[in-house]
Design an enzyme around this catalytic site. Structure first.
Site, PDB file in Angstrom:
ATOM      1  N   SER A  61      45.661  36.944  35.185  1.00 63.35           N
ATOM      2  CA  SER A  61      46.028  36.489  33.840  1.00 63.35           C
ATOM      3  C   SER A  61      46.017  37.630  32.839  1.00 63.35           C
ATOM      4  CB  SER A  61      45.066  35.389  33.378  1.00 63.35           C
ATOM      5  OG  SER A  61      44.994  34.358  34.324  1.00 63.35           O
TER       6      SER A  61
HETATM    7  N1  SAH Z   1      41.689  34.015  37.647  1.00 68.53           N
HETATM    8  C1  SAH Z   1      42.676  34.667  38.455  1.00 68.53           C
HETATM    9  C2  SAH Z   1      44.016  34.010  38.271  1.00 68.53           C
HETATM   10  C3  SAH Z   1      44.697  33.829  39.562  1.00 68.53           C
HETATM   11  S1  SAH Z   1      46.186  32.872  39.486  1.00 68.53           S
HETATM   12  C4  SAH Z   1      42.724  36.153  38.125  1.00 68.53           C
HETATM   13  O1  SAH Z   1      42.259  36.536  37.055  1.00 68.53           O
HETATM   14  O2  SAH Z   1      43.211  36.926  38.953  1.00 68.53           O
HETATM   15  C5  SAH Z   1      45.589  31.293  40.012  1.00 68.53           C
HETATM   16  C6  SAH Z   1      45.033  31.195  41.393  1.00 68.53           C
HETATM   17  O3  SAH Z   1      44.759  29.828  41.658  1.00 68.53           O
HETATM   18  C7  SAH Z   1      45.960  31.667  42.503  1.00 68.53           C
HETATM   19  O4  SAH Z   1      45.319  32.673  43.218  1.00 68.53           O
HETATM   20  C8  SAH Z   1      46.169  30.408  43.351  1.00 68.53           C
HETATM   21  O5  SAH Z   1      46.263  30.679  44.739  1.00 68.53           O
HETATM   22  C9  SAH Z   1      44.930  29.611  43.043  1.00 68.53           C
HETATM   23  N2  SAH Z   1      44.998  28.174  43.282  1.00 68.53           N
HETATM   24  C10 SAH Z   1      46.056  27.333  43.121  1.00 68.53           C
HETATM   25  N3  SAH Z   1      45.702  26.075  43.436  1.00 68.53           N
HETATM   26  C11 SAH Z   1      44.393  26.100  43.824  1.00 68.53           C
HETATM   27  C12 SAH Z   1      43.455  25.121  44.269  1.00 68.53           C
HETATM   28  N4  SAH Z   1      43.759  23.825  44.389  1.00 68.53           N
HETATM   29  N5  SAH Z   1      42.201  25.541  44.573  1.00 68.53           N
HETATM   30  C13 SAH Z   1      41.848  26.831  44.467  1.00 68.53           C
HETATM   31  N6  SAH Z   1      42.689  27.798  44.054  1.00 68.53           N
HETATM   32  C14 SAH Z   1      43.947  27.450  43.729  1.00 68.53           C
END
Ligand code: SAH
Length: 216
Positions: A61
């Protein structure tokens, strides 16, 4: 590139002017080496004002979004926090700086493994990671003082509301796959208080209480 200077500039130019005030959040953003959570080829862009790709079509993000969501959790230092969407592990590290213990769930094993490596290397030993569907929460360690969801959901997953402690804060982007409202819920004895923080765009939350894989 002087990463420490880049972080300082990020705080001064992207966070403070947009209203991030919590000194502990600003300090954590100054401290955590965001460039180590992205591929080497992207390190010189790590402190720019936008999200970046981290592989598997997922993103780390934008710094401001990380700060805004973290500030909304109102962490003082003794909390148990649940994060859904470990991704790169960057937001996880920020939480680990500000709370007592962080439980973080990621559905993609490759991302979780990468995050574990860098979190270990930076000595964030108060972080527990798990691969699975975060829309189900993590009942074993509930209730949580704060819950953060870093992927966009069609609705607030009910298990997360259930696993929130009284007085606890839940921050989650809710909407369609392309735009969401960043919502903050607070569990009070009278019920759930809800407040909208901003409009945002996150990758999709995929799971039982999120989007179905076939829907997007
Ligand atoms: N906080 C992270 C943002 C990653 S983007 C950072 O700063 O890098 C969001 C993430 O949520 C992705 O990696 C995606 O694979 C994950 N995601 C999507 N659905 C999910 C679920 N049901 N449970 C766990 N993770 C999930």
């Amino acid at each position: 590139m002087d990463f420490k200077k880049a972080r300082e500039r990020m705080v001064r130019e992207q966070l403070i002017p947009r209203g991030i005030k919590d000194p502990r959040v600003l300090e954590a953003m100054r401290k955590v080496p965001r460039h180590l959570f992205v591929d080497e080829a992207l390190q010189n862009q790590a402190y720019s004002d936008r999200p970046l790709l981290i592989g598997e079509k997922q993103t780390i993000s934008q710094p401001y979004m990380v700060a805004l969501m973290t500030e909304a959790l109102e962490l003082k230092g003794d909390e148990k926090v649940l994060e859904i969407g470990t991704g790169s592990g960057y937001q996880t590290a920020i939480l680990a700086e500000l709370a007592d213990k962080v439980y973080s769930i990621e559905r993609l094993r490759s991302l979780s493994q990468k995050a574990r490596k860098i979190l270990d290397r930076l000595h964030y030993f108060n972080v527990v990671l798990k691969v699975g569907d975060g829309t189900l929460g993590w009942p074993e360690y509930a209730p949580y003082d704060a819950i953060i969801v870093t992927a966009g959901s069609p609705k607030v997953p009910e298990p997360l509301v259930e696993q929130l402690a009284e007085g606890g804060r839940l921050v989650i982007p809710v909407g369609d796959p392309y735009t969401q409202e960043l919502v903050k819920l607070v569990k009070t004895p009278e019920g759930i208080e809800k407040k909208s923080l901003t409009i945002c765009r996150f990758v999709n939350l995929i799971g039982k209480h999120g989007w179905k894989e076939s829907e997007y």
